[in-house]
Design an enzyme around this catalytic site. Structure first.
Site, PDB file in Angstrom:
ATOM      1  N   ASP A 449       0.845  -1.195   0.000  1.00 36.98           N
ATOM      2  CA  ASP A 449       0.000   0.000   0.000  1.00 36.98           C
ATOM      3  C   ASP A 449       0.889   1.257   0.000  1.00 36.98           C
ATOM      4  O   ASP A 449       2.099   1.175   0.187  1.00 36.98           O
ATOM      5  CB  ASP A 449      -0.864  -0.045   1.266  1.00 36.98           C
ATOM      6  CG  ASP A 449      -1.943   1.020   1.294  1.00 36.98           C
ATOM      7  OD1 ASP A 449      -2.296   1.552   0.226  1.00 36.98           O
ATOM      8  OD2 ASP A 449      -2.450   1.319   2.397  1.00 36.98           O
ATOM      9  N   GLU A 452       2.932   5.236  -3.673  1.00 39.52           N
ATOM     10  CA  GLU A 452       3.043   6.295  -4.715  1.00 39.52           C
ATOM     11  C   GLU A 452       4.381   7.015  -4.638  1.00 39.52           C
ATOM     12  O   GLU A 452       4.859   7.426  -5.697  1.00 39.52           O
ATOM     13  CB  GLU A 452       1.884   7.294  -4.574  1.00 39.52           C
ATOM     14  CG  GLU A 452       0.534   6.704  -4.941  1.00 39.52           C
ATOM     15  CD  GLU A 452      -0.046   5.776  -3.869  1.00 39.52           C
ATOM     16  OE1 GLU A 452       0.472   5.823  -2.744  1.00 39.52           O
ATOM     17  OE2 GLU A 452      -0.971   5.003  -4.148  1.00 39.52           O
ATOM     18  N   ASP A 527      -8.702   3.658  -3.252  1.00 38.51           N
ATOM     19  CA  ASP A 527      -9.719   4.114  -2.305  1.00 38.51           C
ATOM     20  C   ASP A 527     -10.967   4.679  -2.972  1.00 38.51           C
ATOM     21  O   ASP A 527     -11.197   5.892  -2.988  1.00 38.51           O
ATOM     22  CB  ASP A 527      -9.092   5.126  -1.357  1.00 38.51           C
ATOM     23  CG  ASP A 527      -7.977   4.479  -0.542  1.00 38.51           C
ATOM     24  OD1 ASP A 527      -7.930   3.239  -0.490  1.00 38.51           O
ATOM     25  OD2 ASP A 527      -7.163   5.211   0.039  1.00 38.51           O
TER      26      ASP A 527
HETATM   27  O1  MIG Z   1      -4.140   5.967   4.556  1.00 38.47           O
HETATM   28  O2  MIG Z   1      -4.026   0.684   5.446  1.00 38.47           O
HETATM   29  O3  MIG Z   1      -5.812   2.145  -0.009  1.00 38.47           O
HETATM   30  O4  MIG Z   1      -6.977  -0.044   1.228  1.00 38.47           O
HETATM   31  O5  MIG Z   1      -7.218   0.044   4.021  1.00 38.47           O
HETATM   32  C1  MIG Z   1      -4.889   4.844   4.261  1.00 38.47           C
HETATM   33  C2  MIG Z   1      -5.176   1.448   5.531  1.00 38.47           C
HETATM   34  C3  MIG Z   1      -3.990   3.648   4.124  1.00 38.47           C
HETATM   35  C4  MIG Z   1      -5.037   2.945   2.088  1.00 38.47           C
HETATM   36  C5  MIG Z   1      -5.448   1.766   1.284  1.00 38.47           C
HETATM   37  C6  MIG Z   1      -6.573   1.067   1.977  1.00 38.47           C
HETATM   38  C7  MIG Z   1      -6.138   0.644   3.355  1.00 38.47           C
HETATM   39  C8  MIG Z   1      -5.659   1.853   4.142  1.00 38.47           C
HETATM   40  N1  MIG Z   1      -4.610   2.554   3.419  1.00 38.47           N
END
Ligand code: MIG
Length: 821
Positions: A449, A452, A527
């Protein structure tokens, strides 16, 4: 004022006070660092396109191996013929550039020039047109002598794509290229975009960004891919342009000027690949030959996945497993653990209060047939008592400011973090090893996650563009590394996992990515929101991702932010059955979002659809295999089969899944019927076996329990018995659902988890259906089967189910076809 308080309240609730503190102070720290490194901060405004320089007159041209160098007043073009339908265009304004170097440095290219077989082409002068022509067996690339503009033509001289003002560059660094838009042109691809199917008329940025939940029309978001597909001339012409440049860039598809398409970037090389179809199937085949193909996932990845932010503690996970297996009997293959499993958001650790004995816990879950995927973020908490941080500092793996000493720190979940430099092969190796411990306790796959990379702060924050990166030893700035950061993180994970579990298929899900990411990881569409708009949006998003080479993906089913209703969730789940990644996920503050969360009638319907997914596994797996082989998407636009059908160019509320299915999801609250467009051919209603002749617009029943679904005549759809998870028991019988008509279908099989298929342990079974008539003039249906490959499945029989044997009054005359032997 109220808004500010509300923001502070929300932020505290979501991040905690400490992280909020780091985030607020980061705003000031950023300014301070900018001042300190001001000579590295770019302050010049982007130059106007009218100030760009152009190639100008052609001076001479020279053939060198598979390339032609064309020297113009303002620079040198190198046109390289990789294949009769793949031409690389490299424009070098200064004379210092080298396409071979650019190719070597490209993170996207999987098949370099040297690996393409030799390819014939001629270079001739066309005096009447005052141009030079490069002619392959598939196309002509013409460069006009007066202005050095390129045109790609088919062998009959029709325009496929043509420069407007063509190549341009600015001495400050920016590069661009302007091309004409054909009158009836439609545009697709560009990776993950929160837009409808046809992208024409707008401008899109190439800069991977964490939008913290996006809305329709927001751009850019997590995963940009700079490949654009054009379709025009009534479907006779189809091509792609892949712009191989990772700097912050854009594609303008007619926003600035309706007749002009342009692409560019703030720095780097003007290098693009022109890929001719005209069939989109050929475009994808070539594009994925160039940038790499989707690996075959383990079969369990195709099952149903349940996620939320976050299932914890252990007892909650145990209850969830029990709910699936004992209480509700809903099939499920995998539970995802989001950030709360970690010890204070430290990657690769466990929170010992929430998960006191992870190995034992995962063992128990494995016993019940669940796989476990854990989330991993790139940010490593700044904490000298944390072994990953300490080790990382010792090994010198984190990104630094341009002085080569000061470590970059930015706030994410754990507070301030360091960021590994994934563009350094040494760092990738180090990172890959970190997955060893989690793998040892039994974790089956990883979900990368925030890559980026996302950093907290105001508005889509990431690392400053002047942060240094290794870039495979040549050195560079974040401005160039940014768009490949997530992809290189995925690469590090996958290369590590291959060493940790040799012979197994690594599982890596990534949120960010770039051209070529498909050869390492799959993705999810980040998201999204629990809304009817987003339910629809998943369709064009997945189609365009598939057309950009990233086929293995899926939306958060039910939506991520906000709350789903039972109806919305059920509609989303029904559609998800036909999407590659079938996972329900939701954010930290939402209510329960499991298949049973809204009681009846939703539970029963949801269960039936998840069961349908499990029955269709051999069919879906075959679609994955096709994608793996030839790059054709799994979720396909309707024009995939008939590019000339203009009705389909903007049609984005229905889609094809594999060769046989057309799904028309219900996207409207309270609907009990929906309109469906059926392209040319004969279609069977999956539920009633009713037949339709396309092209036609039909209205079909679509009560809550019904996903409008059609099967192409001439298909044979294999189905397995329902299981609660992949491998629950051996498949003892395969049903072949026969939809009378003319056609060939394929079924692919292998062990579903190892690499043995690469050494030949797979089997392809081809089914051919033909219709005809017997001596009495009665219609007959012939069914033929042939197999290839050494893999032997456990079952021995097929059960053949003939649907709507229209007019086939007699039973089979050749006797039922016997099983695999
Ligand atoms: O700032 O890990 O896209 O799927 O549940 C949010 C928490 C961070 C973003 C991901 C999302 C995930 C969430 N993450």
């Amino acid at each position: 004022m109220f808004k500010l308080l509300w923001l502070i309240f929300r932020a505290t609730r979501e991040m905690g006070l400490r992280t909020l503190w780091y985030t607020v102070t980061y705003l000031f720290r950023k300014r301070w660092y900018r001042a300190r490194f001001k000579e590295h901060v770019q302050t010049q405004p982007a130059p106007a396109l009218s100030d760009y320089r152009r190639p100008g007159q052609v001076v001479n041209h020279e053939r060198r191996g598979r390339s032609v160098a064309i020297t113009c007043d303002g620079g040198i073009y190198t046109l390289t013929v990789l294949a009769p339908d793949v031409i690389r265009v490299y424009f070098d304004p200064t004379g210092d550039g080298d396409p071979a170097v650019a190719e070597m440095q490209s993170y996207a290219i999987a098949k370099p020039e040297a690996d393409w077989p030799p390819c014939e082409f001629q270079v001739t002068e066309n005096r009447s047109e005052n141009s030079i022509e490069l002619r392959t067996a598939r196309l002509v690339c013409r460069i006009d002598r007066a202005q050095g503009r390129l045109a790609f033509l088919d062998l009959d001289g029709r325009v496929i794509n043509q420069d407007e003002s063509g190549a341009g560059w600015h001495p400050q660094g920016p590069v661009a290229c302007q091309k004409q838009i054909q009158e009836d042109e439609h545009f697709y691809g560009l990776g993950e975009r929160a837009f409808g199917l046809d992208l024409r008329g707008r401008r899109y940025a190439n800069w991977n960004t964490d939008p913290r939940t996006y809305k329709l029309g927001q751009d850019p978001i997590h995963l940009c891919i700079p490949v654009l597909l054009g379709l025009h001339s009534g479907g006779d012409q189809g091509y792609a342009i892949f712009f191989d440049n990772t700097f912050r860039g854009y594609f303008d598809l007619g926003e600035r000027d309706p007749g002009v398409m342009s692409f560019g970037a703030e720095d780097g090389a003007l290098c693009y690949y022109f890929i001719y179809g005209p069939a989109m199937e050929n475009v994808l085949d070539r594009y994925t030959e160039l940038t790499g193909r989707t690996p075959l996932p383990p079969l369990w990845m195709l099952g149903y996945h349940q996620s939320r932010w976050s299932y914890h503690p252990e007892a909650r996970v145990r209850q969830l497993a029990r709910d699936f297996r004992q209480v509700y009997h809903v099939p499920c293959d995998c539970i995802h653990l989001d950030i709360h499993y970690m010890d204070d958001y430290r990657c690769f650790t466990w929170n010992s209060r929430r998960f006191p004995n992870p190995a034992k816990k995962i063992d128990d879950l494995h016993e019940q047939g669940f796989k476990i995927i854990t989330i991993i973020d790139p940010g490593i908490k700044v904490d000298h008592d944390y072994s990953v941080c300490r080790d990382g500092l010792e090994q010198d793996v984190f990104c630094k400011y341009p002085d080569g000493e000061t470590l970059f720190k930015g706030p994410v979940w754990p507070g301030d973090c360091y960021f590994p430099d994934f563009t350094d092969p040494r760092v990738r190796e180090w990172w890959g090893e970190l997955y060893r411990e989690l793998t040892a306790v039994g974790v089956d796959g990883f979900w990368n996650d925030m890559n980026e990379p996302a950093i907290f702060g105001l508005h889509a924050t990431t690392m400053p563009s002047f942060i240094s990166h290794d870039m495979e030893g040549r050195g560079g700035r974040h401005a160039e590394a940014h768009n490949v950061y997530g992809m290189q993180m995925a690469r590090a994970a996958v290369e590590g996992l291959k060493k940790i579990r040799p012979g197994e298929r690594p599982v890596c899900i990534t949120r960010s990515g770039w051209a070529g990411v498909q050869r390492y990881a799959m993705s999810w569409t980040g998201d999204n929101r629990s809304s009817w708009t987003h339910l629809w949006l998943s369709v064009p998003m997945l189609v365009n991702l598939g057309l950009s080479g990233l086929a293995h993906t899926g939306p958060d089913i039910g939506g991520y932010s906000r709350f789903a209703t039972g109806e919305l969730f059920t509609r989303w789940l029904q559609m998800g059955v036909f999407m590659p990644f079938f996972r329900s996920h939701t954010f930290v503050h939402s209510k329960d979002q499991e298949p049973w969360s809204w009681g009846e009638p939703y539970l029963t319907i949801n269960r039936r659809y998840i069961e349908l997914r499990y029955r269709l596994l051999p069919y879906l797996y075959t679609a994955f295999w096709q994608c793996h082989r030839t790059g054709q998407p799994i979720v396909r636009p309707l024009f995939w089969d008939d590019q000339r059908d203009e009705e389909t160019y903007t049609l984005d509320d229905q889609f094809l899944c594999g060769d046989a299915f057309l799904a028309a999801p219900v996207l409207e609250k309270g609907a009990t019927e929906r309109q469906v467009y059926l392209p040319e051919g004969t279609w069977y209603d999956f539920w009633t076996d009713e037949m339709y002749e396309g092209p036609a617009h039909v209205t079909v029943e679509a009560g809550l329990e019904r996903l409008p679904l059609f099967v192409r005549a001439g298909s044979v759809v294999p189905m397995w018995p329902v299981m609660q998870y992949v491998g629950e028991r051996a498949v003892d019988q395969v049903q072949l659902h026969v939809y009378p008509g003319d056609g060939e279908s394929v079924m692919y099989e292998d062990d579903g988890q190892t690499d043995a298929f690469q050494a030949g342990a797979s089997r392809r079974t081809y089914f051919t259906l033909t219709t005809g008539a017997d001596e009495q003039g009665e219609p007959v249906l012939n069914f033929a089967r042939r197999t290839e490959g050494a893999y032997e499945p456990a079952y021995e029989d097929y059960e053949i189910v003939v649907h709507n044997p229209h007019g086939l009054t007699q039973g089979p005359t050749q006797g039922p076809t016997q099983g695999p032997t």
